[in-house]
Design an enzyme around this catalytic site. Structure first.
Site, mmCIF file in Angstrom:
data_model
loop_
_atom_site.group_PDB
_atom_site.id
_atom_site.type_symbol
_atom_site.label_atom_id
_atom_site.label_comp_id
_atom_site.label_asym_id
_atom_site.label_seq_id
_atom_site.Cartn_x
_atom_site.Cartn_y
_atom_site.Cartn_z
ATOM 1 N N ASP A 18 -8.412 -4.802 -6.499
ATOM 2 C CA ASP A 18 -8.018 -3.635 -5.708
ATOM 3 C C ASP A 18 -8.498 -2.399 -6.465
ATOM 4 O OD1 ASP A 18 -6.858 -1.587 -4.285
ATOM 5 O OD2 ASP A 18 -4.874 -2.508 -4.213
ATOM 6 N N SER A 73 0.852 -1.179 0.000
ATOM 7 C CA SER A 73 0.000 0.000 0.000
ATOM 8 C C SER A 73 0.899 1.244 0.000
ATOM 9 C CB SER A 73 -0.973 -0.045 1.178
ATOM 10 O OG SER A 73 -2.005 0.898 1.004
ATOM 11 N N HIS A 103 -7.057 -5.318 -2.166
ATOM 12 C CA HIS A 103 -5.893 -4.644 -1.591
ATOM 13 C C HIS A 103 -5.142 -5.551 -0.611
ATOM 14 C CE1 HIS A 103 -3.768 -0.841 -1.338
ATOM 15 N NE2 HIS A 103 -3.831 -0.846 -0.021
#
Length: 194
Positions: free
Chosen positions: A138, A53, A170
């Site tokens: 995602d 991330s 994600h």
């Protein structure tokens, strides 16, 4: 390290990264790895950087700005191109908050500083093997970001691998995919750092 952008030292410390993605928090990371590399039990010739991330973005940014500190990278679901990220994400609130607005606001100094930190702007400096991991589902950081980073590495002749999960978002949540993720992760580190 507890770099800027993490809650360890309060709200101001945590929010410092907004408008400064490639600034002080990256200096924090680089100074931390430099300090760790001085320890007698650390092999400074076998350091890797891994992140997911925001950490995935950090890896892409470090790949263009690490000055030979690292020998391998792994980026999971990270932002590679801020301009396309702004238009691809389902959570426009985040780039508006963190980048100061859309990239076309050329008179906004926060916006211009923010987008100047986009990792794709430093790709000409990439020289280190990189594993890119991304999930198709995602919608926060779309798979196009991972594909773009992987393609950039390959076009530059850098050893790269792309681990694609068509059924993950994600996070990697399915047990079988988690096993593949772990296996690929450690194989990459073993290949380049052992």
């Amino acid at each position: 390290p507890n770099r800027r952008g993490l809650p360890g030292f309060g709200k101001e410390w945590n929010e410092q990264i907004s408008g400064d993605y490639g600034g002080q928090n990256m200096k924090d990371l680089l100074s931390a790895i430099d300090a760790v590399a001085e320890e007698p039990y650390v092999d400074r010739d076998r350091l890797g950087a891994v992140g997911a991330s925001y950490g995935g973005f950090s890896v892409y940014w470090l790949a263009g700005n690490h000055e030979k500190r690292f020998r391998a990278f792994i980026a999971h679901d990270g932002m590679f191109n801020f301009e396309s990220q702004y238009l691809e994400t389902e959570e426009i609130w985040f780039p508006d908050w963190d980048f100061g607005g859309p990239f076309w606001e050329t008179e906004n100094p926060v916006v211009q500083r923010s987008y100047s930190f986009s990792p794709h702007r430093f790709v000409k400096n990439w020289d280190t093997p990189i594993l890119v991991i991304h999930g198709q589902l995602d919608y926060r950081v779309t798979v196009a970001q991972g594909i773009s980073a992987f393609n950039a590495a390959r076009l530059l002749g850098i050893p790269a691998r792309f681990l694609y999960f068509p059924d993950e978002n994600h996070w990697v949540l399915s047990p079988q995919n988690g096993i593949l993720w772990q296996r690929t992760f450690f194989e990459w580190l073993d290949q380049w750092l052992k």
